[in-house]
Motif scaffolding. Sequence first.
Motif, mmCIF file in Angstrom:
data_model
loop_
_atom_site.group_PDB
_atom_site.id
_atom_site.type_symbol
_atom_site.label_atom_id
_atom_site.label_comp_id
_atom_site.label_asym_id
_atom_site.label_seq_id
_atom_site.Cartn_x
_atom_site.Cartn_y
_atom_site.Cartn_z
ATOM 1 N N LEU A 1 0.737 -1.282 -0.036
ATOM 2 C CA LEU A 1 0.025 -0.044 0.026
ATOM 3 C C LEU A 1 0.676 1.143 0.063
ATOM 4 C CD1 LEU A 1 -2.968 -0.973 2.589
ATOM 5 C CD2 LEU A 1 -3.126 -0.548 0.059
ATOM 6 N N LEU A 2 1.931 1.073 0.620
ATOM 7 C CA LEU A 2 2.597 2.408 0.772
ATOM 8 C C LEU A 2 3.365 3.118 -0.214
ATOM 9 C CD1 LEU A 2 3.790 4.856 2.667
ATOM 10 C CD2 LEU A 2 5.970 3.274 3.003
ATOM 11 N N PRO A 3 3.803 2.165 -0.963
ATOM 12 C CA PRO A 3 4.450 2.583 -2.554
ATOM 13 C C PRO A 3 3.142 3.096 -3.294
ATOM 14 C CG PRO A 3 5.539 0.471 -1.935
ATOM 15 C CD PRO A 3 4.383 0.927 -0.890
ATOM 16 N N LEU A 4 1.951 2.262 -3.401
ATOM 17 C CA LEU A 4 0.949 2.798 -4.331
ATOM 18 C C LEU A 4 0.437 3.921 -3.809
ATOM 19 C CD1 LEU A 4 -0.992 -0.639 -4.707
ATOM 20 C CD2 LEU A 4 0.375 0.474 -6.176
ATOM 21 N N VAL A 5 0.279 4.391 -2.439
ATOM 22 C CA VAL A 5 -0.071 5.608 -2.016
ATOM 23 C C VAL A 5 0.706 6.522 -2.633
ATOM 24 C CG1 VAL A 5 -0.761 7.021 -0.049
ATOM 25 C CG2 VAL A 5 -1.705 4.587 -0.351
ATOM 26 N N LEU A 6 1.902 6.502 -2.357
ATOM 27 C CA LEU A 6 2.902 7.653 -2.778
ATOM 28 C C LEU A 6 2.999 7.806 -4.033
ATOM 29 C CD1 LEU A 6 6.097 6.565 -0.512
ATOM 30 C CD2 LEU A 6 4.284 8.332 0.008
ATOM 31 N N ILE A 7 2.983 6.685 -4.863
ATOM 32 C CA ILE A 7 3.159 6.851 -6.416
ATOM 33 C C ILE A 7 1.729 7.620 -6.897
ATOM 34 C CG2 ILE A 7 2.786 5.612 -8.611
ATOM 35 C CD1 ILE A 7 4.814 3.662 -7.325
ATOM 36 N N GLY A 8 0.549 7.246 -6.115
ATOM 37 C CA GLY A 8 -0.671 7.549 -6.649
ATOM 38 C C GLY A 8 -0.947 9.115 -6.300
ATOM 39 N N ILE A 9 -0.087 9.635 -5.224
ATOM 40 C CA ILE A 9 -0.136 10.935 -4.753
ATOM 41 C C ILE A 9 0.422 11.788 -5.733
ATOM 42 C CG2 ILE A 9 0.682 12.741 -2.895
ATOM 43 C CD1 ILE A 9 0.003 10.562 -0.875
ATOM 44 N N GLY A 10 1.910 11.166 -6.018
ATOM 45 C CA GLY A 10 2.545 11.918 -7.097
ATOM 46 C C GLY A 10 1.763 12.270 -8.222
ATOM 47 N N VAL A 11 1.163 10.988 -8.851
ATOM 48 C CA VAL A 11 0.464 11.215 -9.984
ATOM 49 C C VAL A 11 -0.556 11.879 -9.920
ATOM 50 C CG1 VAL A 11 -0.856 9.925 -11.970
ATOM 51 C CG2 VAL A 11 1.297 8.747 -10.938
ATOM 52 N N VAL A 12 -1.318 12.154 -9.071
ATOM 53 C CA VAL A 12 -2.383 13.042 -8.842
ATOM 54 C C VAL A 12 -1.843 14.677 -8.851
ATOM 55 C CG1 VAL A 12 -4.273 13.897 -7.287
ATOM 56 C CG2 VAL A 12 -4.124 11.644 -7.826
ATOM 57 N N ILE A 13 -0.880 14.930 -8.004
ATOM 58 C CA ILE A 13 -0.255 16.240 -8.112
ATOM 59 C C ILE A 13 0.170 16.296 -9.391
ATOM 60 C CG2 ILE A 13 1.606 17.564 -7.100
ATOM 61 C CD1 ILE A 13 1.362 15.789 -4.437
ATOM 62 N N LEU A 14 0.888 15.629 -10.109
ATOM 63 C CA LEU A 14 1.333 16.156 -11.300
ATOM 64 C C LEU A 14 0.347 16.223 -12.368
ATOM 65 C CD1 LEU A 14 4.092 13.308 -11.839
ATOM 66 C CD2 LEU A 14 4.747 15.759 -11.782
ATOM 67 N N VAL A 15 -0.617 15.364 -12.543
ATOM 68 C CA VAL A 15 -1.932 15.429 -13.390
ATOM 69 C C VAL A 15 -2.743 16.708 -13.157
ATOM 70 C CG1 VAL A 15 -3.969 14.432 -14.476
ATOM 71 C CG2 VAL A 15 -1.982 12.983 -14.085
#
Length: 200
Positions: free
Chosen positions: A179-193
Amino acid sequence: MNAGILGQAAGLFAVTNVDDILILALFFAQGAGRRGTAARIVAGQYLGFLAILAVAVAAAFGATFLPDPVIPYLGLLPLALGVRAAWREWRNHRDGTGDDPAGARGGGPGALEVAAVTFANGGDNIGVYVPVFATAGAGAMTGYVAVFLALVAVWCAAGRFLATRPFVARTLSRWGHVLLPLVLIGIGVVILVSGGAFGL
């Protein structure tokens, strides 16, 4: 500080930081049972939030350390940390050391890692805080900052509480490393997009 400012500050903090509780719970679960982890997580959360407040206060007074076009690229921080965590977990699993929830870290997340995620995830907070601070005046702004800093401790306690509930602790113990990598990657993608970085 009057009750109105206190209530407004508490409400503003809660609305803009509700997602941090999940991230904090994941960090606390990742470092469960390791000495010094809680102190590093709390220190990192404070460092990251102090950076958010410093930028917001400076911008409210007319200084701009982070031009608006740069803010979406803060998403690269959690994205990189998430990819790194996923790579580490995959490598540990391949090497047969995946049963250790902290992998090769030896002590859970570091303060700077937590601070980087907190700051990057707070990029949108800056956009909300700046106009509030700019119109509040110096006295009220001081009140907002004091309430925010007090509530960071409450948020850390809530994240730790959540991570230690039996059902949540079992779930995070079993799935937290995924979950931790997925959440961090998800946060990063959301911020970028959401910020339109790289023309997204």
